[in-house]
Design an enzyme around this catalytic site. Structure first.
Site: not given
Length: 259
Positions: A67, A113
């Site tokens: 992120a 992910e």
């Protein structure tokens, strides 16, 4: 000078799209802008008959290193609940057509992910997969605690999520996280070769097979087998089935229309 786009889209072959995440200075950190652009592209291709398979990649140093931590200071429990970031990840996992990740370098946190949300992962020899969110006092929030153990098993998932230990491409292959390991310079090429092979197959059969494989994770075996038989029977009524049989008998390539 205009700002560089956060993703680049090309058409390397008929029915195939190559999406390259393009934030090299940030190791393709998954900003809201990047995730939004990716989700928008995939949503636009859901019903586009000109797109039958998509390859997603990053750069040589990183597929996506996680992120965008610079966005975290302004985030609160409320923003985590209300913002659309989870929906952006869902757009990747719920894309109905084959989605192949070509991973070189780091695939950490959200990057791991995103790769796991794809259908097939091809890893270069330099690839490293990890879920280091615990170092920030948080946990994986886009599938790391759910998809990872279903793929690599409890023990390795615990090691990756609790101790924040990454694994290399060789271990990812042995654990079943990736389908193949290639030299880093051939990763995208191999992923595209797989995409080209997929788009040469009957689109309806490919789509149904993908859907049933994904459903197998949360469908009891007996129910899954019944659904498989019904789905297969339905495909016997398609034009693609007729064309596939004729092409096999006539020893020629099939010309499939997705009907």
């Amino acid at each position: 000078m205009s700002e560089e786009p956060v993703i680049r889209i090309t058409e390397p072959a008929p029915f195939v799209r190559l999406v390259t995440m393009n934030r090299p200075g940030a190791l393709n950190a998954l900003s809201g802008e990047l995730l939004g652009a990716l989700a928008q592209a995939l949503d636009g291709w859901r019903h586009d008959e000109a797109v039958r398979a998509v390859v997603l990649t990053g750069g040589e140093r990183a597929f996506a290193a996680g992120a965008d931590i610079k966005e975290f200071p302004l985030q609160t429990p409320a923003t985590q609940i209300l913002e659309e970031r989870a929906a952006l990840f869902d757009a990747i996992g719920r894309f109905p057509k084959p989605l192949i990740a070509a991973v070189n370098g780091y695939a950490l946190g959200g990057g791991c992910e995103v790769a796991m949300a794809c259908d097939i992962i091809i890893a270069g020899e330099t690839a490293r997969f990890g879920q280091p969110e615990v170092n920030l006092g948080i946990i994986p929030g886009a599938g790391g605690t759910q998809r990872l153990p279903r793929t690599v098993g409890k023990s390795l998932a615990m090691l990756m999520c609790l101790a924040a230990e990454p694994i290399d491409a060789k271990r990812a292959l042995s654990a079943g996280l990736v389908a193949e390991v290639t030299p880093k310079e051939l990763t995208v090429e191999r992923a595209l070769a797989i995409a080209k092979a997929i788009v040469a197959r009957p689109p309806l059969a490919v789509r149904v097979a993908k859907d049933l494989i994904l459903r197998s994770y949360d469908t009891p075996l007996d129910a899954g087998l019944k659904l498989e038989r019904r789905s297969n029977a339905a495909l016997f009524g398609t034009e693609d089935k007729q064309e596939g049989v004729a092409a096999f008998i006539e020893k020629r390539p099939g010309n499939f229309k997705g009907r």
